[in-house]
Enzyme design. Structure first.
Site, mmCIF file in Angstrom:
data_model
loop_
_atom_site.group_PDB
_atom_site.id
_atom_site.type_symbol
_atom_site.label_atom_id
_atom_site.label_comp_id
_atom_site.label_asym_id
_atom_site.label_seq_id
_atom_site.Cartn_x
_atom_site.Cartn_y
_atom_site.Cartn_z
ATOM 1 C CB CYS A 17 8.935 20.938 34.335
ATOM 2 S SG CYS A 17 7.283 20.318 34.659
ATOM 3 C CG HIS A 53 10.819 18.765 31.507
ATOM 4 N ND1 HIS A 53 10.675 17.869 32.541
ATOM 5 C CD2 HIS A 53 9.561 19.201 31.193
ATOM 6 C CE1 HIS A 53 9.392 17.767 32.847
ATOM 7 N NE2 HIS A 53 8.694 18.557 32.049
ATOM 8 C CG ASN A 93 6.201 15.717 33.116
ATOM 9 O OD1 ASN A 93 7.108 16.007 33.899
ATOM 10 N ND2 ASN A 93 5.538 16.632 32.427
HETATM 11 O O1 UT7 Z 1 6.012 19.284 32.106
HETATM 12 C C1 UT7 Z 1 5.657 20.448 31.435
HETATM 13 C C2 UT7 Z 1 4.214 20.625 31.307
HETATM 14 N N1 UT7 Z 1 3.495 19.703 30.461
HETATM 15 C C3 UT7 Z 1 3.611 19.655 29.113
HETATM 16 O O2 UT7 Z 1 4.498 20.235 28.527
HETATM 17 C C4 UT7 Z 1 2.583 18.901 28.336
HETATM 18 C C5 UT7 Z 1 2.511 19.393 26.929
HETATM 19 N N2 UT7 Z 1 1.368 18.846 26.217
HETATM 20 C C6 UT7 Z 1 1.291 17.539 25.879
HETATM 21 O O3 UT7 Z 1 2.168 16.760 26.127
HETATM 22 C C7 UT7 Z 1 0.071 17.105 25.097
HETATM 23 O O4 UT7 Z 1 -0.681 18.235 24.711
HETATM 24 C C8 UT7 Z 1 -0.835 16.118 25.886
HETATM 25 C C9 UT7 Z 1 -0.134 14.781 26.043
HETATM 26 C C10 UT7 Z 1 -1.168 16.699 27.247
HETATM 27 C C11 UT7 Z 1 -2.126 15.886 25.119
HETATM 28 O O5 UT7 Z 1 -1.840 15.392 23.817
HETATM 29 P P1 UT7 Z 1 -2.524 16.053 22.540
HETATM 30 O O6 UT7 Z 1 -2.066 15.295 21.379
HETATM 31 O O7 UT7 Z 1 -2.217 17.526 22.587
HETATM 32 O O8 UT7 Z 1 -4.030 15.754 22.782
HETATM 33 P P2 UT7 Z 1 -5.236 16.781 22.932
HETATM 34 O O9 UT7 Z 1 -5.195 17.494 24.225
HETATM 35 O O10 UT7 Z 1 -5.290 17.601 21.683
HETATM 36 O O11 UT7 Z 1 -6.469 15.794 22.938
HETATM 37 C C12 UT7 Z 1 -6.804 14.994 21.802
HETATM 38 C C13 UT7 Z 1 -7.953 14.100 22.161
HETATM 39 C C14 UT7 Z 1 -9.090 14.820 22.850
HETATM 40 O O12 UT7 Z 1 -10.302 14.241 22.409
HETATM 41 P P3 UT7 Z 1 -11.169 14.963 21.252
HETATM 42 O O13 UT7 Z 1 -11.499 16.314 21.796
HETATM 43 O O14 UT7 Z 1 -10.286 15.014 20.050
HETATM 44 O O15 UT7 Z 1 -12.335 14.048 21.117
HETATM 45 C C15 UT7 Z 1 -8.914 14.496 24.304
HETATM 46 O O16 UT7 Z 1 -10.125 14.526 25.021
HETATM 47 O O17 UT7 Z 1 -7.501 13.106 23.084
HETATM 48 C C16 UT7 Z 1 -8.378 13.104 24.225
HETATM 49 N N3 UT7 Z 1 -7.601 12.692 25.383
HETATM 50 C C17 UT7 Z 1 -7.406 11.401 25.699
HETATM 51 N N4 UT7 Z 1 -7.827 10.254 25.144
HETATM 52 C C18 UT7 Z 1 -7.414 9.104 25.718
HETATM 53 C C19 UT7 Z 1 -6.949 13.466 26.267
HETATM 54 N N5 UT7 Z 1 -6.327 12.710 27.182
HETATM 55 C C20 UT7 Z 1 -6.588 11.439 26.861
HETATM 56 C C21 UT7 Z 1 -6.225 10.195 27.413
HETATM 57 N N6 UT7 Z 1 -6.638 9.066 26.823
HETATM 58 N N7 UT7 Z 1 -5.438 10.105 28.511
#
Ligand code: UT7
Length: 344
Positions: free
Chosen positions: A129, A269, A299
């Site tokens: 990215c 980004h 993204n």
């Molecule tokens: O472009 C450069 C590279 N990418 C990035 O920089 C991405 C950086 N990271 C992020 O933007 C965030 O970490 C994400 C958007 C990817 C995830 O958000 P988060 O607030 O960090 O969520 P998480 O991974 O901690 O997941 C929280 C919960 C989990 O469930 P449990 O374990 O708490 O029950 C996930 O399984 O949300 C769940 N989850 C979802 N639920 C509904 C993960 N994806 C989804 C989804 N819909 N799409």
């Protein structure tokens, strides 16, 4: 012997550094729009989760027959018109992409051919990215060094072709699109002032696509294990971004001999609206100074910075004389920041 001495030879005047400026911008996004509600019919997710956790509402998705070069050519053509240049005037094309049409030849060469940019050298740049910001810095250096006069930097991505559409943690984030910038010698007060690039290869496991390269060529086993899909440790990446991006912005502002107060816009980004908010908070800046387009595009990896520049120029936010910082981070782990004054 005494007498009139010859006048000393004047010291050679230092060669004037030719500053590089962005002279034209272009964008192309595929017409198909995918909403969060559409996604909630495909995987176990919801509009509320996606908006709250990422800020994304819609994204554009390429048609089955569109590859990165198709999007890139359309954006590049628009950037040439905007710059008032012909393809034949380009000396170099840098395609910033993580989703090339194929491993080789470079997508930049495919774009060069279709633009008819016969004089131009062409290569791809892969810093995930961060690629577009790396590309702008490389283009500016090529112009300042006299290696090239006009350089096209194209960020073109079709992440939708590579993600696993059953993996809700990744597929809800990505969007397709391309943004292009033509750089050339600055004529007025605009131009690139300072740059920062960085990488931490030790953190590369956080975002990677393991299969399909020379380490793990495609095989039934690679496909069976799903190693042909990108995988991401989103939480760790989030934390790293919030640590590294403020430092990169502060450092590039220092190198430009500006103060943070003088920077009108930060064009970051677009990975997650919460990352922008956290970076702004950490830097003590209002988040309104960060251009945000993630709501409508998702993204788009290396296309996100040029798309955001184009949007903010188009709606009048960015005007001649404004001091900007382009800032990006991504897989690798990589980061880059570029300080520039807007204007040709
Ligand atoms: O472009 C450069 C590279 N990418 C990035 O920089 C991405 C950086 N990271 C992020 O933007 C965030 O970490 C994400 C958007 C990817 C995830 O958000 P988060 O607030 O960090 O969520 P998480 O991974 O901690 O997941 C929280 C919960 C989990 O469930 P449990 O374990 O708490 O029950 C996930 O399984 O949300 C769940 N989850 C979802 N639920 C509904 C993960 N994806 C989804 C989804 N819909 N799409």
């Amino acid at each position: 012997m005494h007498g009139p001495q010859p006048a000393p030879t004047p010291a050679a005047a230092p060669a004037a550094v030719c500053r590089a400026a962005i002279r034209g911008l272009g964008v192309y996004v595929p017409p198909r729009v995918l909403t969060n509600d559409d996604l909630s019919r495909m995987v176990d997710t919801s509009d509320a989760w996606i908006v709250e956790r990422t800020g994304i509402r819609t994204r554009h998705i390429a048609s089955p027959d569109q590859a990165a070069s198709d999007l890139g050519v359309a954006a590049a053509r628009a950037a040439l018109v905007d710059a008032g240049l012909e393809a034949g005037e380009l000396d170099l094309i840098i395609c910033a992409t993580t989703t090339p049409d194929m491993l080789f030849p470079a997508t930049a060469c495919l774009i060069q051919d279709r633009l008819g940019a016969r004089r131009a050298g062409a290569f791809d740049l892969l810093a995930a990215c961060s690629s577009f910001v790396y590309g702008v810095i490389a283009a500016a250096q090529a112009i300042e060094a006299g290696v090239a006069r006009h350089v096209m930097v194209v960020g073109a991505e079709v992440l939708s072709k590579l993600v696993d559409w059953t993996d809700r943690s990744l597929c809800v984030l990505v969007g397709d699109g391309a943004g292009a910038a033509v750089l050339g010698p600055a004529e007025g007060g605009g131009g690139v002032r300072a740059a920062v690039v960085g990488a931490d290869g030790g953190a590369g496991d956080m975002l990677k696509l393991p299969g399909g390269g020379s380490r793990m060529p495609y095989s039934d086993e690679v496909l069976r294990q799903g190693l042909h899909y990108p995988r991401m440790d989103g939480r760790t990446l989030f934390r790293l971004a919030v640590r590294v991006v403020p430092d990169a912005i502060a450092e590039v502002v220092r190198r430009a001999e500006w103060s943070l107060d003088q920077v009108r816009w930060i064009v970051p980004h677009q990975a997650n609206q919460r990352i922008l908010e956290a970076v702004a908070r950490q830097m003590g800046l209002p988040v309104e100074r960060f251009v945000s387009t993630i709501e409508h595009y998702g993204n788009t990896s290396s296309a996100s910075v040029p798309i955001s520049l184009w949007e903010a120029r188009g709606d009048g936010r960015i005007a001649d004389g404004d001091r900007l910082v382009l800032a990006a981070f991504g897989g690798g782990f990589t980061w880059a920041a570029c300080a520039l004054t807007w204007g040709r």
